[in-house]
Enzyme design. Sequence first.
Site, PDB file in Angstrom:
ATOM      1  N   TYR A 150       0.952  -1.117   0.036  1.00 25.81           N
ATOM      2  CA  TYR A 150      -0.115   0.120   0.118  1.00 25.81           C
ATOM      3  C   TYR A 150       0.773   1.459   0.002  1.00 25.81           C
ATOM      4  CZ  TYR A 150      -3.458   3.416   1.105  1.00 25.81           C
ATOM      5  OH  TYR A 150      -4.367   4.579   1.350  1.00 25.81           O
ATOM      6  N   ASP A 238       9.513   3.959   0.541  1.00 25.63           N
ATOM      7  CA  ASP A 238       8.243   4.338   0.967  1.00 25.63           C
ATOM      8  C   ASP A 238       8.492   4.068   2.390  1.00 25.63           C
ATOM      9  OD1 ASP A 238       5.874   4.710   2.355  1.00 25.63           O
ATOM     10  OD2 ASP A 238       4.615   3.917   0.519  1.00 25.63           O
ATOM     11  N   LYS A 266       3.151   9.979   8.590  1.00 23.98           N
ATOM     12  CA  LYS A 266       2.807   9.518  10.169  1.00 23.98           C
ATOM     13  C   LYS A 266       3.743   9.949  11.297  1.00 23.98           C
ATOM     14  CE  LYS A 266       0.482   5.592   8.201  1.00 23.98           C
ATOM     15  NZ  LYS A 266      -0.835   5.790   8.182  1.00 23.98           N
TER      16      LYS A 266
END
Length: 427
Positions: A150, A238, A266
């Site tokens: 993802y 990522d 995050k």
Amino acid sequence: MITASKRKLTLSAQRSAQLAELIPGGVNSPFRSFEEVGGHTIFFSKALGSKLFDIDGNTYIDYLGAWGPAVLGHCHPQVIAACQQALTLGPVSGAPHELELELATLLTKTIASLEQVRFVNSGTEAVMSAVRLARGATGRDKIIMFEGGYYGHSDATLASSRHATSGGVIQAVAQQTLLVEFNNLEALEKCLQDHPNDIAAVLIEPVAGSMSVIPSEPGYLAGIRRLCTKYGALLIFDEVLTGFRVALNGAQSVYGVMPDLTCFGKALAGGMPVGAYGGSKKIMSNLMPIGKVYQAGTFSGNPVTMAGAAETLQLLSNPAIFQKLELLSARFFAGLQVVIDELDVPVQLQRFGSMFAIAFAPKPLKNYKDSLSIDSKAYAKFFHYLLDQGIYMPPSSIDAACISAAHSEEEIDFTIEICRQALKEMF
């Protein structure tokens, strides 16, 4: 600790139904939904340290960590104070300010692969922008991603196996994204050989956090680095999940592999909405206003977020934080493994640093196909058993859970015991 007989969710049930009338599915992100585990969502009134508090008066030990950002725990007082101070001076100015300079300096000193960085507002935005930058820098269109990963919800990255059925993604865009199996270097090399002059970038999570927690196998990332260099493709890490959680310098420091571009989110700002991407000056100079690749955002680099991120990064620079995270995580998994061995149950413990997953599967997971063996119904039973005992795990059998520096050994040991009770009852 709250027990099943004392736990009530009357208000949460009501609010979930009310919200579903006004917001599709009753959530602003599908991850928050209880669609997989069943039941209604829980409305929380407060998050503090290692705990969540719902509107019905129940308390939970939190292993969701807001899907990753709560490395220090929720509402760290120094982070909150920094954000409050910045807010009194104005939440956004629409112009450069010193907090941007402070954070950019900290970040480029912390992450060896970064010479320059751009701040955005989410991990999705960071990855989307990095992919566009890679295409602009190389003059190529295609990117390679990994099955089951993802990488946010931009059109290019929704071509992954779990999300390829999303409506609204233009097929011509999706066709520019190629998928290969995670932890399979031969598959990647074949894909590059088949498209030797077309690949702008290889985009990878060093640790796959959305098909359980699957680390890269030894030598795998180094092999990808070698292949990207050989075929002229940029390597994008990522690190939205792993950055500042598995190590201060990210997973790239643990694996000893230098990407061309890295994406963060995050965990960088201790709970404030943030994203960042960066790399060498040569690559980053392709961005406007000095290059031809466009990316902009009114709230990018806003003072409140920058203040929270700078304070978070300063706090995480204390080696004791990551030492505690590792000790707690190792204690948790050692205790769980004893339980699994004693009960002889088909459960796999997947961990990298303080990221973890409890996977109801017959064998350890190494790629997307392995993750398809996860028994989501068993996980749902496990999830609700823990929930009834005051423990909040992700409402998903495939997404990463996490431990914070605010957790205590007592909480870890309590969780191990509740897991024992749950597994004993289930099997």
